[in-house]
Design a protein around this motif. Structure first.
Motif, PDB file in Angstrom:
ATOM      1  N   HIS A  23      -4.486   3.607   0.034  1.00 45.97           N
ATOM      2  CA  HIS A  23      -4.901   3.226   1.389  1.00 45.97           C
ATOM      3  C   HIS A  23      -4.880   1.709   1.508  1.00 45.97           C
ATOM      4  CE1 HIS A  23      -7.396   2.825   5.011  1.00 45.97           C
ATOM      5  NE2 HIS A  23      -7.093   4.110   5.247  1.00 45.97           N
ATOM      6  N   ARG A  24      -4.630   1.258   2.729  1.00 44.39           N
ATOM      7  CA  ARG A  24      -4.568  -0.181   2.974  1.00 44.39           C
ATOM      8  C   ARG A  24      -5.876  -0.857   2.584  1.00 44.39           C
ATOM      9  NH1 ARG A  24      -5.415  -4.231   6.708  1.00 44.39           N
ATOM     10  NH2 ARG A  24      -3.635  -5.619   7.105  1.00 44.39           N
ATOM     11  N   ASN A  25      -6.985  -0.234   2.904  1.00 49.86           N
ATOM     12  CA  ASN A  25      -8.286  -0.832   2.581  1.00 49.86           C
ATOM     13  C   ASN A  25      -8.486  -0.952   1.066  1.00 49.86           C
ATOM     14  OD1 ASN A  25      -8.856  -1.041   5.283  1.00 49.86           O
ATOM     15  ND2 ASN A  25     -10.123   0.827   5.376  1.00 49.86           N
ATOM     16  N   THR A  26      -7.944   0.034   0.332  1.00 50.00           N
ATOM     17  CA  THR A  26      -8.030  -0.033  -1.134  1.00 50.00           C
ATOM     18  C   THR A  26      -7.283  -1.243  -1.654  1.00 50.00           C
ATOM     19  OG1 THR A  26      -8.157   2.381  -1.265  1.00 50.00           O
ATOM     20  CG2 THR A  26      -7.528   1.209  -3.272  1.00 50.00           C
ATOM     21  N   LEU A  27      -6.115  -1.487  -1.081  1.00 47.40           N
ATOM     22  CA  LEU A  27      -5.338  -2.648  -1.491  1.00 47.40           C
ATOM     23  C   LEU A  27      -6.063  -3.945  -1.165  1.00 47.40           C
ATOM     24  CD1 LEU A  27      -2.778  -4.038  -2.530  1.00 47.40           C
ATOM     25  CD2 LEU A  27      -1.815  -3.807  -0.224  1.00 47.40           C
ATOM     26  N   VAL A  28      -6.633  -4.026   0.052  1.00 47.78           N
ATOM     27  CA  VAL A  28      -7.366  -5.238   0.447  1.00 47.78           C
ATOM     28  C   VAL A  28      -8.518  -5.491  -0.513  1.00 47.78           C
ATOM     29  CG1 VAL A  28      -8.815  -6.272   2.232  1.00 47.78           C
ATOM     30  CG2 VAL A  28      -6.694  -5.088   2.874  1.00 47.78           C
ATOM     31  N   ALA A  53       0.828  -1.204   0.000  1.00 51.50           N
ATOM     32  CA  ALA A  53       0.000   0.000   0.000  1.00 51.50           C
ATOM     33  C   ALA A  53       0.863   1.254   0.000  1.00 51.50           C
ATOM     34  CB  ALA A  53      -0.934  -0.009   1.204  1.00 51.50           C
ATOM     35  N   ALA A  54       1.933   1.232   0.792  1.00 52.92           N
ATOM     36  CA  ALA A  54       2.832   2.394   0.855  1.00 52.92           C
ATOM     37  C   ALA A  54       3.537   2.601  -0.474  1.00 52.92           C
ATOM     38  CB  ALA A  54       3.851   2.201   1.978  1.00 52.92           C
ATOM     39  N   ASP A  55       4.014   1.515  -1.084  1.00 46.54           N
ATOM     40  CA  ASP A  55       4.721   1.628  -2.360  1.00 46.54           C
ATOM     41  C   ASP A  55       3.806   2.120  -3.476  1.00 46.54           C
ATOM     42  OD1 ASP A  55       7.036   0.774  -1.169  1.00 46.54           O
ATOM     43  OD2 ASP A  55       6.897  -1.297  -1.880  1.00 46.54           O
ATOM     44  N   MET A  56       2.520   1.755  -3.395  1.00 48.31           N
ATOM     45  CA  MET A  56       1.583   2.171  -4.445  1.00 48.31           C
ATOM     46  C   MET A  56       0.876   3.490  -4.112  1.00 48.31           C
ATOM     47  SD  MET A  56      -0.142  -1.391  -5.777  1.00 48.31           S
ATOM     48  CE  MET A  56      -0.604  -0.560  -7.318  1.00 48.31           C
ATOM     49  N   HIS A  57       1.156   4.014  -2.903  1.00 51.11           N
ATOM     50  CA  HIS A  57       0.536   5.273  -2.467  1.00 51.11           C
ATOM     51  C   HIS A  57      -0.995   5.181  -2.458  1.00 51.11           C
ATOM     52  CE1 HIS A  57       4.552   6.948  -2.824  1.00 51.11           C
ATOM     53  NE2 HIS A  57       4.605   6.555  -4.086  1.00 51.11           N
TER      54      HIS A  57
END
Length: 354
Positions: A321-326, A315-319
């Motif tokens: 939110h964590r929830n977006t990644l999930v 999530a940090a590398d893609m800039h």
């Protein structure tokens, strides 16, 4: 190495612009092979024959002309190459006046002979290495015992040690070979060989340095050149050279970095060499679904694997939110039937991406 007609003509052409006296060059039989007087070419020179017999200088005065055939007053000096008589140089004129010029001419010829000898030796050795590497990388198999014998008795090297192979994919690879060799030798590193291969490869075999050299620093000027460099692992002997080469090639093909190390793509190498039939059998139900994924999901999947399945890091590398990644990972599971958060299924996804 003996004085030849072709070399003699080149030397006469070069020296005649600086030495304003008649010059003759004779081969070891005493025949004039080149001269500023074309009418004397191919004649036997009596003074030269005397030099050949004695291997000493022969000064011919006006009074000596009757003692030798086809001579004029002047100085005749032996030409040596690596201890052997290579020919004779003769300058016509008063001996006292032409002696210095004759010595300079002899020195020029001997230097030219040595340069040509070294060039031929280098060319011959390069051809030997090219043939040796072609056999080493034979697509079906190699004859290890034959290669060891060739290396030992023909190329005069001991290949029974650890080597690391670099493969450079670069345009004008023939021209780059010498430059790459210079870059390494300037840092005190002496490759076993640097040879062009196929259409755009330069192969470099380095002795094991125990990580004492930084390849990227030595080849830093290639950062501005359209080139890809693969670095294989350290392996032993001729079989090791072959393995390290193919590791380096895999490293280039499996990453998009300028410098790619096989040790960093071990999993990718393993997956890329799976039997195609088995791979198709296992993945055929998923391949089309993965191909239909939107670009953003593929990019997410790639970043997720690069981050070693770590959600927060991805999530940090893609800039995002964590929830977006999930959410994206859940959509990938839904759309492909494979859950990237489950290790065994993630492996199949990784194989499909490769």
């Amino acid at each position: 190495m003996e004085l030849s007609e072709q070399l003699g003509i080149e030397i006469i052409s070069m020296l005649s612009a600086y030495i304003d006296v008649p010059i003759n060059l004779m081969d070891p039989s005493g025949k004039i092979v080149a001269s500023t007087d074309q009418g004397r070419v191919s004649q036997l020179h009596g003074g030269a024959k005397k030099v050949i017999e004695t291997k000493q200088e022969q000064i011919i005065l006006e009074s000596d002309i009757g003692d030798f055939s086809n001579v004029r007053p002047g100085v005749n000096l032996p030409i040596f190459h690596r201890g052997d008589l290579a020919g004779v140089v003769g300058l016509t004129g008063c001996p006292e006046d032409v002696m210095q010029a004759a010595g300079m001419t002899r020195g020029s010829v001997e230097i030219a002979l040595e340069q040509i000898h070294q060039q031929r030796q280098a060319f011959y050795q390069e051809r030997q290495w090219n043939n040796w590497v072609q056999q080493l990388l034979h697509p079906i198999k190699m004859d290890e015992e034959f290669l060891i014998q060739e290396a030992t008795y023909t190329l005069n090297v001991d290949v029974k040690q650890n080597w690391q192979v670099l493969v450079l994919c670069i345009s004008n690879h023939f021209e780059w070979c010498e430059r790459i060799r210079q870059l390494f030798t300037s840092q005190g590193q002496y490759p076993l060989f640097v040879v062009p291969h196929q259409e755009n490869e330069v192969i470099v075999a380095l002795p094991d340095q125990n990580d004492s050299i930084t390849i990227e620093n030595i080849l830093k000027e290639l950062y501005t050149v359209d080139a890809s460099i693969g670095i294989g692992g350290t392996e032993y002997g001729t079989a090791g050279l072959r393995r390290s080469y193919f590791q380096a090639v895999d490293a280039i093909h499996l990453t998009d970095k300028k410098f790619s190390y096989s040790k960093d793509v071990q999993m990718e190498r393993l997956l890329s060499h799976i039997d195609p039939e088995i791979l198709d059998e296992v993945t055929k139900g998923y391949q089309n679904r993965l191909n239909q994924l939107e670009k953003v999901y593929k990019e997410t999947l790639i970043c997720y694997f690069v981050s070693n399945l770590r959600v927060n890091r991805t999530a940090a590398d893609m800039h995002i939110h964590r929830n977006t990644l999930v959410y994206r990972l859940e959509q990938i599971h839904k759309k492909t039937g494979l859950n990237p958060k489950v290790f065994k299924e993630a492996i199949i996804l990784q194989a499909l991406l490769l």
